[in-house]
Design a protein around this motif. Structure first.
Motif, PDB file in Angstrom:
ATOM      1  N   LYS A 182       0.848  -1.186   0.000  1.00 47.66           N
ATOM      2  CA  LYS A 182       0.000   0.000   0.000  1.00 47.66           C
ATOM      3  C   LYS A 182       0.888   1.243   0.000  1.00 47.66           C
ATOM      4  O   LYS A 182       0.974   1.988   0.978  1.00 47.66           O
ATOM      5  CB  LYS A 182      -0.930  -0.007   1.211  1.00 47.66           C
ATOM      6  N   THR A 208      -6.737   7.368   4.383  1.00 47.27           N
ATOM      7  CA  THR A 208      -6.224   6.060   3.992  1.00 47.27           C
ATOM      8  C   THR A 208      -5.044   5.668   4.866  1.00 47.27           C
ATOM      9  O   THR A 208      -4.436   6.520   5.525  1.00 47.27           O
ATOM     10  CB  THR A 208      -5.776   6.082   2.513  1.00 47.27           C
ATOM     11  N   TRP A 210      -2.532   4.124   3.379  1.00 50.78           N
ATOM     12  CA  TRP A 210      -1.445   4.023   2.424  1.00 50.78           C
ATOM     13  C   TRP A 210      -0.323   4.995   2.799  1.00 50.78           C
ATOM     14  O   TRP A 210      -0.555   6.016   3.449  1.00 50.78           O
ATOM     15  CB  TRP A 210      -1.942   4.337   1.008  1.00 50.78           C
ATOM     16  N   GLU A 326      -7.476   8.571  -5.314  1.00 55.96           N
ATOM     17  CA  GLU A 326      -8.475   7.827  -4.540  1.00 55.96           C
ATOM     18  C   GLU A 326      -9.113   6.714  -5.362  1.00 55.96           C
ATOM     19  O   GLU A 326      -9.349   5.607  -4.848  1.00 55.96           O
ATOM     20  CB  GLU A 326      -9.562   8.778  -4.032  1.00 55.96           C
ATOM     21  N   LEU A 329      -6.761   3.796  -5.354  1.00 59.69           N
ATOM     22  CA  LEU A 329      -6.606   3.161  -4.046  1.00 59.69           C
ATOM     23  C   LEU A 329      -7.826   2.329  -3.680  1.00 59.69           C
ATOM     24  O   LEU A 329      -7.704   1.263  -3.058  1.00 59.69           O
ATOM     25  CB  LEU A 329      -6.375   4.222  -2.955  1.00 59.69           C
ATOM     26  N   GLU A 330      -9.001   2.795  -4.069  1.00 64.06           N
ATOM     27  CA  GLU A 330     -10.244   2.158  -3.641  1.00 64.06           C
ATOM     28  C   GLU A 330     -10.687   1.023  -4.550  1.00 64.06           C
ATOM     29  O   GLU A 330     -11.460   0.161  -4.136  1.00 64.06           O
ATOM     30  CB  GLU A 330     -11.353   3.211  -3.568  1.00 64.06           C
ATOM     31  N   ASP A 331     -10.209   0.998  -5.784  1.00 63.48           N
ATOM     32  CA  ASP A 331     -10.674  -0.018  -6.750  1.00 63.48           C
ATOM     33  C   ASP A 331      -9.489  -0.891  -7.165  1.00 63.48           C
ATOM     34  O   ASP A 331      -8.801  -0.599  -8.151  1.00 63.48           O
ATOM     35  CB  ASP A 331     -11.290   0.680  -7.962  1.00 63.48           C
ATOM     36  N   SER A 332      -9.260  -1.965  -6.443  1.00 64.02           N
ATOM     37  CA  SER A 332      -8.109  -2.835  -6.711  1.00 64.02           C
ATOM     38  C   SER A 332      -8.226  -3.545  -8.054  1.00 64.02           C
ATOM     39  O   SER A 332      -7.216  -3.814  -8.715  1.00 64.02           O
ATOM     40  CB  SER A 332      -7.950  -3.862  -5.588  1.00 64.02           C
TER      41      SER A 332
END
Length: 370
Positions: A182, A208, A210, A326, A329-332
């Motif tokens: 991350k 986050t 990360w 964002e 980070l949120e949608d792998s």
């Protein structure tokens, strides 16, 4: 073909003192030899290096050069003296001459100039009109090609070609695009024109766990913005931001690219960015790039396919950058899909692929009679 490469006056070849352009052409020269061509390299004499030798199939002719002076005028004068010595070493039967020295296209004979490809790696500053007798003016990116054409009459635009720089390393190791850390990564000079203030403001607004790692030199001598600028950035950063400092070891730098899942390069240098090597390197390791809306990045980054582009010129640039980060980070799943597209630069920008583009252009040059 017999291909002659005339390097600059100030760095030895091989690259004991650094030199990204020199490293690139050495790698390409080896590919030319592997394809059955003969390569002669003319470069600066340096302590411990023979005046004439053959190494790895490459012929070297070395002539007296110089340490780079601080004065721009002396730089041009030293380059002139060096180039006059260098062109005397060009074999009479050479087919193609590649050079990025200021004077070579001006000093070479008319017959030689018909075989010259001028390698333009930076934005031109009015000198392109002096090179109109050369066969090709090679730009490493679209914005450089546009700038070259702006200095020439339209009837000379056909001389301008765009061939990208290759990756400066061969990527053999596979990278796990799912098991990434991350980490958000920036690699480059820590300087105001790189848009780091936008990055820190955007990252500070993201809730986050990360981590953001900023890798690159701060010292003014290395192109950075200095300690005062670094302290300003640190004052804006939160506890999830790590300032790593410069990393010059290729293997170690590649480990940062391999670990990180997202790479952010928010440059605001409208005329300073000519290619975008750091985002390209990151992509080779499946590190999805988020970049500003500069033309050079669009040569190899397609928004929402193998990376994300935000408009740094808008008043809400920080919000746009924040949203782009964002989303990744949120949608792998989307991040993995983009990473799979990103790593394709291993092929498109490999030394072998770029060498093939140059060789094809050399053949076209030889077939032209006028």
């Amino acid at each position: 073909m017999k291909i002659t490469i005339i390097y600059g006056a100030f760095l030895p070849v091989p690259t004991l003192l650094g030199g990204a352009v020199e490293k690139m052409w050495i790698a390409l020269a080896k590919e030319f030899v592997a394809n059955g061509h003969e390569v002669v390299q003319i470069c600066r004499q340096y302590e411990g290096m023979a005046s004439d030798e053959v190494v790895d199939g490459l012929k070297y002719h070395r002539v007296k050069g110089y340490s780079a002076p601080e004065s721009g005028l002396l730089y041009k004068i030293f380059d002139l003296f060096y180039t006059r010595r260098a062109i005397r070493k060009v074999p009479i039967d050479t087919d193609i001459i590649v050079t990025n020295t200021f004077w070579a296209p001006l000093l070479l004979s008319a017959s030689f100039n018909k075989r010259v490809m001028v390698d333009v790696q930076r934005m031109p500053k009015g000198q392109m009109k002096f090179y109109k007798k050369s066969r090709r003016l090679r730009a490493n990116s679209t914005p450089v090609a546009v700038a070259i054409k702006a200095e020439l009459s339209s009837d000379l635009h056909s001389k301008v070609i765009t061939v990208p720089n290759p990756l400066p390393f061969k990527v053999i190791d596979q990278v796990d695009l799912v098991d990434k850390k991350k980490e958000i990564l920036y690699v480059g000079r820590v300087h105001p024109e790189k848009g780091l203030h936008l990055l820190l403001s955007a990252f500070k607004g993201i809730d986050t766990d990360w981590v953001l790692k900023i890798v690159g030199p701060v010292d003014v001598s290395a192109g950075g913005g200095g300690e005062q600028y670094l302290n300003k950035l640190k004052a804006e950063a939160n506890e999830r931001v790590q300032f790593v400092g410069p990393v010059y070891d290729t293997q170690k730098l590649n480990s940062y690219y391999s670990d990180a899942a997202v790479f952010v390069y928010p440059s605001v240098a409208e005329k300073g960015e000519t290619f975008g090597l750091a985002p390209l390197e990151a992509m080779a390791w499946g590190c999805v790039p988020v970049v500003s809306n500069l033309l050079c990045f669009k040569d190899f980054i397609e928004d929402q396919k193998n990376g994300a582009i935000f408009d740094h010129r808008q008043p809400n640039a920080v919000d746009l950058l924040k949203a782009a980060i964002e989303a990744l980070l949120e949608d792998s799943a989307t991040r993995k899909k983009m990473a799979e597209e990103s790593v394709k630069v291993r092929i498109s920008h490999s030394t072998a692929s770029i060498a093939s583009q140059f060789l094809n252009e050399f053949k076209l040059m030889l077939n032209e009679t006028s």
